[in-house]
Design an enzyme around this catalytic site. Sequence first.
Site, PDB file in Angstrom:
ATOM      1  N   ARG A   1       2.882  -5.266  -6.989  1.00  0.00           N
ATOM      2  CA  ARG A   1       2.345  -6.356  -6.264  1.00  0.00           C
ATOM      3  C   ARG A   1       2.895  -7.497  -7.115  1.00  0.00           C
ATOM      4  O   ARG A   1       3.262  -8.619  -6.383  1.00  0.00           O
ATOM      5  CB  ARG A   1       0.974  -6.040  -6.453  1.00  0.00           C
ATOM      6  CG  ARG A   1       0.338  -5.054  -5.368  1.00  0.00           C
ATOM      7  CD  ARG A   1      -1.026  -5.079  -4.797  1.00  0.00           C
ATOM      8  NE  ARG A   1      -1.418  -4.260  -3.767  1.00  0.00           N
ATOM      9  CZ  ARG A   1      -2.575  -4.190  -3.228  1.00  0.00           C
ATOM     10  NH1 ARG A   1      -3.590  -5.059  -3.272  1.00  0.00           N
ATOM     11  NH2 ARG A   1      -2.609  -3.031  -2.350  1.00  0.00           N
TER      12      ARG A   1
ATOM     13  N   ARG B   1       0.858  -1.080  -0.141  1.00  0.00           N
ATOM     14  CA  ARG B   1       0.005   0.100  -0.046  1.00  0.00           C
ATOM     15  C   ARG B   1       1.144   1.160   0.068  1.00  0.00           C
ATOM     16  O   ARG B   1       1.292   1.890   1.047  1.00  0.00           O
ATOM     17  CB  ARG B   1      -1.011   0.111   1.418  1.00  0.00           C
ATOM     18  CG  ARG B   1      -2.193   0.834   0.869  1.00  0.00           C
ATOM     19  CD  ARG B   1      -3.238   0.491   2.262  1.00  0.00           C
ATOM     20  NE  ARG B   1      -3.605  -0.735   2.293  1.00  0.00           N
ATOM     21  CZ  ARG B   1      -4.783  -1.144   1.784  1.00  0.00           C
ATOM     22  NH1 ARG B   1      -5.474  -0.442   0.851  1.00  0.00           N
ATOM     23  NH2 ARG B   1      -5.138  -2.548   1.915  1.00  0.00           N
TER      24      ARG B   1
END
Length: 452
Positions: free
Chosen positions: A407, A293
């Site tokens: 990611r 994040r």
Amino acid sequence: MLDLNYVRTNLEAVEAALRSRGADPAALLGDFTSIDRDRRNSITEAESVKAERNRLTAEIQALRKSGADASTLTDATRDLKQRGEALEASAQLADERLRDLLQTLPNLPSASVPHGRSEHDNVLQKTWGTLPNFGFAPRPHWEIGEALGILDFERAAKISGSRFTVHFGQGARLERALAAFMLDLHTRSPEHQDHGYTEVLPPTMVNSRSLFGTGQLPKFAEDLFHADDRGPYADKPQENDHWLIPTAEVSLTNIFRDEILDDADLPIRFCAFTSCFRSEAGSYGKDVRGLIRQHQFQKVELVQFTRPQDSEAAHETLTRNAEAVLEALGLPYRRMLLCTGDMGFASAKTYDLEVWLPGQNLYREISSCSNFEAFQARRANIRFRAPGAKKPDFVHTLNGSGLAIGRTYLAILENYQQADGTVRIPDALIPYMDHQSVIGQQTGPWLKKGKP
């Protein structure tokens, strides 16, 4: 944005759909019925007043032609004119109130979306790949990256604050390799000719109208970064209207804002690699470690514009396009169909692709593929003209990550880690990594922590 006529004629169905999303219809719709009734009454009465005024005007002309006194009727037409203008202003005010109200309503779920309240009610659609079986305890990516000298979170915090990362050496090369690999796969890979995306390099700063068009504004302003221009345009709001994009979806979708597309050109498929910026305002300390994040991250985005009757099939195809990246990299994943209570504001139907992260022993979202139907197109006024149609109709828009670079990067570190601390490079990426097959221990001055 929802169609006003649809909401008006299907109010009970709209209320039920909003409830299925966990929203309160009374709070969102407010005085919709009374505002809409007042609007229509004002329009009807204004038309009646206009007709009476026209009748009197014709009578006045006849009287004047005959030499008769028409002053009484002239006063009456003046009063009718003022009355008509007041009614038109009332109708316009009601229009604005309805438009403001419609802007706050989320999209309505497609009929195929399961009802549910949260992520726990999402439906597993498929799984792919075999979970890796290590002969050692797998580590999370932040430990692997820092140990190899390819990730530096401490120096990034010194430079920019929390939730930023510096990549070094083969780590920086891996980010670049992933972007090039994904772009090639979606735009020109011989094995994936069906993808057929056109590569685009769009702006990463957009105006408010663009963010309104895709549904980020006005509801999600706190999730965005606004460019506070202290330069020569500081006193000119129209010149200071710049936001950093949270996703290239915003830039790509708004390419055709306020345009009418040719039916023969549909579907249109765009693919872009950009940096993205998110404030993560609602995360409250969630996922503070590693690359999950970040405030700044890179992503390859897929966007499609289709005819309404084609968007459901296009949604399946777009999702498969994103899945193809994971399969080419050998990363185990699962596809989840989001329930009504877990979908995004603008989405009518969403598939989440979740990649397996052995270092954290969980699946984590790596792509969200959504069909927005006409919701974004109505906000951004993107239309097409079908053959033989009397007037243009709104296109359907779709988008999905293909994929989020950071990611994907961390998924490779965790799934391809080896007992000696190195990381094997997936076969598909080796040509993009200068034909090296392993990310090993880096060497360089950044590995030495200098004294403050």
